[in-house]
Design a protein around this motif. Structure first.
Motif, PDB file in Angstrom:
ATOM      1  N   ASN A  82       0.828  -1.312  -0.148  1.00  0.00           N
ATOM      2  CA  ASN A  82       0.132   0.071  -0.089  1.00  0.00           C
ATOM      3  C   ASN A  82       0.891   1.240  -0.022  1.00  0.00           C
ATOM      4  N   ARG A  83       2.189   1.178   0.698  1.00  0.00           N
ATOM      5  CA  ARG A  83       2.736   2.592   0.856  1.00  0.00           C
ATOM      6  C   ARG A  83       3.784   2.695  -0.585  1.00  0.00           C
ATOM      7  N   ALA A  84       3.959   1.540  -1.111  1.00  0.00           N
ATOM      8  CA  ALA A  84       4.603   1.434  -2.389  1.00  0.00           C
ATOM      9  C   ALA A  84       3.736   2.119  -3.284  1.00  0.00           C
ATOM     10  N   LEU A  85       2.364   1.675  -3.543  1.00  0.00           N
ATOM     11  CA  LEU A  85       1.242   1.939  -4.590  1.00  0.00           C
ATOM     12  C   LEU A  85       1.102   3.469  -4.362  1.00  0.00           C
TER      13      LEU A  85
ATOM     14  N   GLN B 100       8.935   1.350  -2.180  1.00  0.00           N
ATOM     15  CA  GLN B 100       8.899   0.777  -3.625  1.00  0.00           C
ATOM     16  C   GLN B 100      10.393   0.215  -3.691  1.00  0.00           C
ATOM     17  N   PHE B 101      11.305   0.628  -3.240  1.00  0.00           N
ATOM     18  CA  PHE B 101      12.707  -0.029  -3.245  1.00  0.00           C
ATOM     19  C   PHE B 101      12.633  -0.960  -2.525  1.00  0.00           C
ATOM     20  N   GLU B 102      11.987  -1.025  -1.080  1.00  0.00           N
ATOM     21  CA  GLU B 102      11.950  -2.169  -0.287  1.00  0.00           C
ATOM     22  C   GLU B 102      11.253  -3.188  -0.969  1.00  0.00           C
ATOM     23  N   LEU B 103      10.315  -2.945  -1.602  1.00  0.00           N
ATOM     24  CA  LEU B 103       9.517  -3.950  -2.675  1.00  0.00           C
ATOM     25  C   LEU B 103      10.199  -4.577  -3.601  1.00  0.00           C
ATOM     26  N   ALA B 104      11.041  -3.856  -4.273  1.00  0.00           N
ATOM     27  CA  ALA B 104      11.922  -4.272  -5.261  1.00  0.00           C
ATOM     28  C   ALA B 104      12.963  -5.058  -4.726  1.00  0.00           C
ATOM     29  N   GLU B 105      13.539  -4.909  -3.447  1.00  0.00           N
ATOM     30  CA  GLU B 105      14.502  -5.803  -2.907  1.00  0.00           C
ATOM     31  C   GLU B 105      13.862  -7.277  -2.488  1.00  0.00           C
TER      32      GLU B 105
ATOM     33  N   ASP C 119       8.695 -13.831 -12.778  1.00  0.00           N
ATOM     34  CA  ASP C 119       7.662 -12.709 -12.825  1.00  0.00           C
ATOM     35  C   ASP C 119       8.139 -11.798 -11.573  1.00  0.00           C
ATOM     36  N   ASP C 120       8.624 -12.434 -10.462  1.00  0.00           N
ATOM     37  CA  ASP C 120       8.941 -11.566  -9.324  1.00  0.00           C
ATOM     38  C   ASP C 120      10.225 -10.625  -9.498  1.00  0.00           C
ATOM     39  N   ILE C 121      11.255 -11.389 -10.308  1.00  0.00           N
ATOM     40  CA  ILE C 121      12.383 -10.497 -10.925  1.00  0.00           C
ATOM     41  C   ILE C 121      11.746  -9.319 -11.868  1.00  0.00           C
ATOM     42  N   GLU C 122      10.746  -9.647 -12.728  1.00  0.00           N
ATOM     43  CA  GLU C 122      10.438  -8.371 -13.512  1.00  0.00           C
ATOM     44  C   GLU C 122       9.744  -7.309 -12.559  1.00  0.00           C
ATOM     45  N   LEU C 123       9.001  -7.945 -11.541  1.00  0.00           N
ATOM     46  CA  LEU C 123       8.637  -6.757 -10.786  1.00  0.00           C
ATOM     47  C   LEU C 123       9.761  -6.233  -9.764  1.00  0.00           C
ATOM     48  N   ALA C 124      10.727  -6.795  -9.469  1.00  0.00           N
ATOM     49  CA  ALA C 124      11.752  -5.977  -8.769  1.00  0.00           C
ATOM     50  C   ALA C 124      12.134  -4.782  -9.710  1.00  0.00           C
TER      51      ALA C 124
ATOM     52  N   TRP D  37       9.615  -2.074  -9.716  1.00  0.00           N
ATOM     53  CA  TRP D  37       9.596  -1.353  -8.467  1.00  0.00           C
ATOM     54  C   TRP D  37      10.611  -0.321  -8.168  1.00  0.00           C
ATOM     55  N   ALA D  38      11.878  -1.043  -8.822  1.00  0.00           N
ATOM     56  CA  ALA D  38      13.278  -0.310  -8.603  1.00  0.00           C
ATOM     57  C   ALA D  38      13.033   0.948  -9.526  1.00  0.00           C
ATOM     58  N   LEU D  39      12.550   0.879 -10.800  1.00  0.00           N
ATOM     59  CA  LEU D  39      12.281   1.853 -11.755  1.00  0.00           C
ATOM     60  C   LEU D  39      11.581   3.171 -10.843  1.00  0.00           C
ATOM     61  N   LYS D  40      10.333   2.609 -10.344  1.00  0.00           N
ATOM     62  CA  LYS D  40       9.556   3.550  -9.884  1.00  0.00           C
ATOM     63  C   LYS D  40      10.095   4.365  -8.609  1.00  0.00           C
ATOM     64  N   ALA D  41      10.932   3.711  -7.688  1.00  0.00           N
ATOM     65  CA  ALA D  41      11.517   4.243  -6.723  1.00  0.00           C
ATOM     66  C   ALA D  41      12.606   5.277  -7.206  1.00  0.00           C
TER      67      ALA D  41
END
Length: 171
Positions: free
Chosen positions: A13-16, A23-28, A37-42, A45-49
């Motif tokens: 929720n915080r990332a969204l 967002q970076f914590e989510l990427a990690e 799929d998780d690697i792509e999401l990483a 989320w890193a790009l968003k951060a």
């Protein structure tokens, strides 16, 4: 099949909501998975951060794209070049925000001439900048640069200074 990463709802929720730290914590967290799929999401989320100004995410992307580009260099030179360009972009952004490790990695681009013109003087300047900002590896590299005259005149005093400084900062 590998197990997917479990993401805490509050973190998601915080990332969204646009929180760069979350967002970076989510990427990690996603990066810890072995699921494609998780690697792509990483990366997403890193790009968003990074786009939200998170300097560590910028470095993380730059470092990751550099590693991947080097792996692709022989087999897929065009794909490798595009990853080197992405890496250079994010490392440059992190350098502007004074991230020492990103600055040291960026120095390698000027030393090797990856997607930019080779410029040893600029490379040495960036290594020195990273060392002055506290990066211990940059201090070691700078000691070696001065000891062996790599792009600069040999200067034993400066070599000793950076060697000693790396030793004191390492402890």
């Amino acid at each position: 099949m590998s197990k997917r990463v479990s993401i805490p709802t509050t973190l998601a929720n915080r990332a969204l909501a646009g929180n760069a730290e979350a967002q970076f914590e989510l990427a990690e967290l996603y990066m810890q998975s072995e699921h494609d799929d998780d690697i792509e999401l990483a990366e997403e989320w890193a790009l968003k951060a990074a786009e939200n100004g998170h300097v560590e995410a910028m470095y993380w992307l730059g470092e990751g794209y550099t590693v991947y580009a080097k792996e692709l260099r022989q087999e897929q030179p065009d794909e490798s070049k595009s990853h080197f360009e992405l890496a250079y972009y994010w490392l440059s952004k992190a350098n502007i925000l004074k991230h020492p490790a990103a600055t040291l990695e960026l120095a390698g681009y000027f030393r090797r001439g990856d997607v930019i013109e080779k410029d040893i003087e600029k490379s040495v300047k960036l290594v020195k900048q990273a060392a002055e900002w506290g990066d211990v590896q940059a201090m070691r590299d700078l000691a070696c640069i001065y000891e062996h005259g790599l792009g600069v005149d040999i200067d034993e005093d400066k070599a000793d200074y950076w060697h000693d400084k790396s030793q004191t900062n390492h402890q």
